[in-house]
Design an enzyme around this catalytic site. Structure first.
Site, PDB file in Angstrom:
ATOM      1  N   LYS A 148     -43.534  64.648 -25.341  1.00  0.00           N
ATOM      2  CA  LYS A 148     -42.151  63.373 -25.331  1.00  0.00           C
ATOM      3  C   LYS A 148     -41.928  63.070 -26.913  1.00  0.00           C
ATOM      4  O   LYS A 148     -41.174  62.734 -27.579  1.00  0.00           O
ATOM      5  CB  LYS A 148     -42.274  62.697 -24.515  1.00  0.00           C
ATOM      6  CG  LYS A 148     -42.315  62.628 -22.842  1.00  0.00           C
ATOM      7  CD  LYS A 148     -42.013  61.291 -22.190  1.00  0.00           C
ATOM      8  CE  LYS A 148     -41.925  62.026 -20.663  1.00  0.00           C
ATOM      9  NZ  LYS A 148     -42.048  62.727 -20.102  1.00  0.00           N
ATOM     10  N   GLU A 182     -41.645  52.644 -25.163  1.00  0.00           N
ATOM     11  CA  GLU A 182     -40.786  52.288 -25.540  1.00  0.00           C
ATOM     12  C   GLU A 182     -40.284  51.566 -25.501  1.00  0.00           C
ATOM     13  O   GLU A 182     -40.947  50.096 -24.290  1.00  0.00           O
ATOM     14  CB  GLU A 182     -39.638  53.529 -25.069  1.00  0.00           C
ATOM     15  CG  GLU A 182     -40.656  55.227 -25.167  1.00  0.00           C
ATOM     16  CD  GLU A 182     -39.133  56.373 -24.707  1.00  0.00           C
ATOM     17  OE1 GLU A 182     -39.463  57.278 -25.008  1.00  0.00           O
ATOM     18  OE2 GLU A 182     -39.173  56.046 -23.845  1.00  0.00           O
ATOM     19  N   HIS A 215     -38.818  55.084 -10.729  1.00  0.00           N
ATOM     20  CA  HIS A 215     -38.600  55.910 -11.272  1.00  0.00           C
ATOM     21  C   HIS A 215     -38.376  57.485 -11.258  1.00  0.00           C
ATOM     22  O   HIS A 215     -38.411  58.200 -12.052  1.00  0.00           O
ATOM     23  CB  HIS A 215     -40.114  56.251 -12.732  1.00  0.00           C
ATOM     24  CG  HIS A 215     -39.970  54.159 -13.439  1.00  0.00           C
ATOM     25  ND1 HIS A 215     -38.989  54.187 -13.803  1.00  0.00           N
ATOM     26  CD2 HIS A 215     -41.343  53.752 -13.437  1.00  0.00           C
ATOM     27  CE1 HIS A 215     -40.305  52.664 -14.498  1.00  0.00           C
ATOM     28  NE2 HIS A 215     -41.128  52.667 -13.685  1.00  0.00           N
ATOM     29  N   GLU A 257     -31.425  65.040 -20.586  1.00  0.00           N
ATOM     30  CA  GLU A 257     -31.785  63.495 -20.007  1.00  0.00           C
ATOM     31  C   GLU A 257     -31.542  62.497 -21.162  1.00  0.00           C
ATOM     32  O   GLU A 257     -32.793  62.190 -22.166  1.00  0.00           O
ATOM     33  CB  GLU A 257     -33.162  62.840 -19.290  1.00  0.00           C
ATOM     34  CG  GLU A 257     -33.430  64.067 -18.836  1.00  0.00           C
ATOM     35  CD  GLU A 257     -34.141  63.529 -17.454  1.00  0.00           C
ATOM     36  OE1 GLU A 257     -34.987  62.442 -17.598  1.00  0.00           O
ATOM     37  OE2 GLU A 257     -34.547  64.471 -16.563  1.00  0.00           O
ATOM     38  N   GLU A 283     -35.736  62.966 -23.319  1.00  0.00           N
ATOM     39  CA  GLU A 283     -36.516  63.804 -22.592  1.00  0.00           C
ATOM     40  C   GLU A 283     -35.770  65.384 -22.519  1.00  0.00           C
ATOM     41  O   GLU A 283     -34.586  64.683 -22.113  1.00  0.00           O
ATOM     42  CB  GLU A 283     -37.904  63.600 -21.841  1.00  0.00           C
ATOM     43  CG  GLU A 283     -37.178  63.450 -20.655  1.00  0.00           C
ATOM     44  CD  GLU A 283     -38.544  62.732 -19.306  1.00  0.00           C
ATOM     45  OE1 GLU A 283     -39.592  63.688 -19.887  1.00  0.00           O
ATOM     46  OE2 GLU A 283     -38.168  62.764 -17.947  1.00  0.00           O
ATOM     47  N   ASN A 336     -35.539  69.039 -19.742  1.00  0.00           N
ATOM     48  CA  ASN A 336     -36.828  69.222 -18.688  1.00  0.00           C
ATOM     49  C   ASN A 336     -36.661  70.686 -19.021  1.00  0.00           C
ATOM     50  O   ASN A 336     -35.240  71.054 -18.715  1.00  0.00           O
ATOM     51  CB  ASN A 336     -36.149  68.583 -17.213  1.00  0.00           C
ATOM     52  CG  ASN A 336     -36.799  67.494 -17.161  1.00  0.00           C
ATOM     53  OD1 ASN A 336     -37.522  67.170 -17.200  1.00  0.00           O
ATOM     54  ND2 ASN A 336     -35.924  66.506 -16.772  1.00  0.00           N
ATOM     55  N   ARG A 375     -36.263  74.068 -17.428  1.00  0.00           N
ATOM     56  CA  ARG A 375     -35.887  74.168 -16.111  1.00  0.00           C
ATOM     57  C   ARG A 375     -35.307  73.903 -15.752  1.00  0.00           C
ATOM     58  O   ARG A 375     -34.133  73.391 -15.550  1.00  0.00           O
ATOM     59  CB  ARG A 375     -37.462  73.539 -15.479  1.00  0.00           C
ATOM     60  CG  ARG A 375     -37.728  72.136 -15.214  1.00  0.00           C
ATOM     61  CD  ARG A 375     -38.417  71.931 -14.469  1.00  0.00           C
ATOM     62  NE  ARG A 375     -39.051  70.309 -14.371  1.00  0.00           N
ATOM     63  CZ  ARG A 375     -38.210  69.305 -13.711  1.00  0.00           C
ATOM     64  NH1 ARG A 375     -36.644  69.877 -13.126  1.00  0.00           N
ATOM     65  NH2 ARG A 375     -38.106  67.992 -13.809  1.00  0.00           N
TER      66      ARG A 375
END
Length: 646
Positions: A117, A201, A236, A276, A294, A296, A298
């Site tokens: 990240k 963050e 989360h 995202e 981030e 992903n 996939r």
């Protein structure tokens, strides 16, 4: 090159999902499985199946060489990674390429660029994509990170720089909690991803989680397939996903879509991916109030809602792109049609902090009118080794309200016995007034936890219907005629005995929660029609191996038959028991230690999550019966306190 035989390096519902598309495309499939999955649905569905190791993922689904050997042994010419496991492991992609096989996913370079990240955020800043303020550097000294958190300003979010799915993530609201939160995040990150490094963050206090599906091909074409809102989360982890995002404007969609495409282009992305974003809910839909979180690299769990609103098969597109084909459309060709909502049905106890559960699914019947993606069937088991998802239910309608109504109806009609599930919680969540109005953010479930997670207690009518279901089946069927007076029959449930007195068509039922009188009861299969107090009603009743499952309105209750067997250990104010099978990763208690109520005594790792086991009251530790590294069963005694003094 056309793919002729595809090995799916995964399990469960995503493996089954890939197999279904391969069947339509005429592609042969190979499943891999651990010992625990030898009889799993994805194994039964595939054309061939290969064992790759014992149940633990480190000894099976994470063994790249075993998966490659399975591909060689079966003559597979391509590998689809699904999601999780090795799907975002660049070394695995390189090994697949070196073996002369086709990887159905992005190149290793793109995965590596987005895999950490901190590096990904720096790359996005260079590409002009907005990122969340925070510290994304290499320094991992705990005191240094705590100082950075203070500079950023609380609340902050600690996040593992590798992986995702909410693992290795902690919200910290004050300086005094930072050290313990960082320790827990690092430990979970190491266990899940083999990398304990974290970033810090700024925490957006009313955040919405909106992501954009992107697709690229090897010819330089990159498009976005619009957005999904994944704001409804617990711990989360996503619970409900929908497309499009409620309240989305044309301008914000354009800005987010452009940013997502820019992110994909920055890493030379090929295949299906998701960018995202975190959105400030207080400013939504301000086009300047979103930031990159981030990517992903996939397919996502929630991809079916995008399929529903675009009419595309994303797995078929993945395969086409992996074969070298160009995308069959441009951005201007894509249209949104209607609204889609997905709910993740888990084996978990929402009322106990979403504690994962296990069990054999004695009854598993899904409500109609929706798409169901699942990796289990009735009779299969939910084991402690893997994610406890049972299925995804996806509703599509002309608008959001109709899609939500369809999904709620399907959830209410879904029957599960053999394991506790979050079915009722999902139905209540979708029926919440804020959710219905589209006022969603990632903190909604936590704020409304007690209302959403409290399971309704069984009423006298439910007990009575359970007894009637038993006594109207098989050898227990009512014998209405008696020469001298009414008939009396009893059913013994674990929660108490129920007595039914039959006099012609009338039934008088005594339950642990009061009496219920029926003027009429009829049964057709699993349907009980009744009249009680002049009011007609209908209930569903399904016999299970251990009792009877009763569904009335939106509520469901399983009534287990009483047995003479001693149950598992019962928790008391003096004991701490294992809530599920798992691995003890930490023991913080020792004999003679004084503890306060709520102190962490041990940490249990189960179903890919850490669970803190705390002191039930203040007192002195009398005995610690486990050590770090112990594998424990549900109900095992871990810590015992000295008896409380009167």
């Amino acid at each position: 090159m056309p793919i002729r035989k595809l090995l799916i390096a995964n399990r469960g519902e995503i493996a089954c999902r890939v197999i279904r598309t391969c069947r339509e495309l005429g592609i042969a499939t190979v499943a891999v499985h651990s010992d625990a999955d030898a009889g799993a649905l994805h194994v039964r569905m595939a054309d061939e199946a290969v064992r790759i190791g014992p149940a633990p993922v480190a000894e099976s689904y994470l063994r790249a060489e075993a998966i490659l050997e399975a591909a060689r042994a079966t003559g597979a010419d391509a590998i689809h990674p699904g999601y999780g496991f090795l799907s975002e492991n660049p070394a695995f992609v390189e090994a697949v390429d070196a073996a002369g096989l086709t990887f159905v996913g992005p190149p290793a370079s793109a995965i590596r660029a987005m895999g950490l990240k901190d590096k990904a955020k720096a790359l996005m800043e260079d590409a002009g994509v907005p990122v969340v303020p925070g510290y994304h550097g290499e320094m991992q000294d705990a005191a240094y990170l705590a100082g950075k958190a203070s500079e950023i300003g609380y609340p902050v979010l600690i996040k593992a720089r590798a992986g995702g799915g909410g693992k290795g993530m902690r919200l910290v609201e004050r300086d005094g909690d930072f050290a313990e939160a960082l320790e827990g995040a690092r430990r979970e990150a190491q266990a899940s991803f083999g990398d304990p490094a974290c970033l810090v963050e700024k925490y957006i206090q009313t955040p919405r989680h909106i992501e954009v599906q992107v697709f690229g091909d090897a010819h330089g074409n990159v498009v976005h397939l619009f957005e999904r809102d994944c704001s409804l989360q617990r711990r989360h982890q996503k619970v409900i996903e929908e497309a499009p995002a409620p309240g989305m404007t044309r301008e914000l969609r354009q800005r987010m879509g452009d940013a997502a495409v820019a992110a994909a282009r920055a890493v030379g992305y090929v295949g299906a991916g998701t960018v995202e974003f975190i959105v400030d809910g207080a400013r939504f839909p301000d086009p300047d109030a979103f930031w990159f979180m981030e990517m992903n690299t996939r397919l996502q769990v929630e991809h079916p809602v995008t399929e529903a609103v675009t009419g595309l098969d994303l797995v078929a597109l993945q395969i086409a792109v992996a074969e070298g084909q160009a995308l069959p459309f441009s951005q201007g060709d894509l249209r949104l049609t209607g609204h889609a909502v997905e709910a993740r049905l888990y084996a978990e106890d929402a009322s106990a902090g979403f504690l994962p559960a296990t069990g054999r699914l004695d009854v598993l019947r899904f409500g109609g009118g929706v798409r169901v993606d699942t990796g289990v069937e009735e009779g299969d088991a939910v084991t402690p080794f893997y994610d406890p998802m049972i299925a995804k239910l996806i509703a599509h309608g002309p608008d959001r309200a109709s899609a939500v109504r369809s999904l709620v109806r399907a959830l209410d009609e879904t029957l599960v016995a053999g394991s506790v599930t979050n079915r009722g919680f999902l139905s209540r969540l979708l029926s919440d007034e804020d959710v219905a109005a589209g006022r969603v953010d990632t903190g909604l479930i936590a704020r409304k936890g007690e209302t959403l997670t409290a399971e309704p207690e069984a009423e006298a009518l439910d007990f009575a219907l359970a007894a009637l279901a038993v006594l109207t089946s098989g050898d227990h069927a009512f014998r209405d005629f008696r020469l001298f007076g009414p008939a009396r029959q009893s059913v013994a449930f674990e929660t108490g005995g129920v007595t039914v007195e039959t006099d012609g068509a009338r039934r008088s039922v005594e339950t642990p929660f009061g009496s219920v009188a029926f003027e009429c009861v009829t049964r057709e299969g699993e349907r009980l029609a009744f009249v009680s107090g002049g009011v007609s009603g209908v209930a569903g009743a399904v016999m299970t191996r251990s009792g009877v499952l009763v569904r009335r309105d939106a509520g469901q209750h399983h009534f287990a038959f009483a047995t003479d067997k001693a149950g598992a250990g019962a928790a008391t104010a003096d004991t701490v028991l294992a809530p599920m099978p798992g691995l003890v990763t930490q023991v913080r208690a020792e004999a003679g230690q004084e503890v306060a109520e709520g102190d962490t005594l041990a940490i249990l790792e189960a179903m890919k999550m850490e669970h803190r086991l705390t002191a039930p009251r203040a007192g002195r530790v009398a005995e610690v019966t486990v050590a770090k590294g112990a594998q424990v069963a549900q109900g095992d005694l871990l810590v015992r306190l000295d008896p409380a003094e009167d």
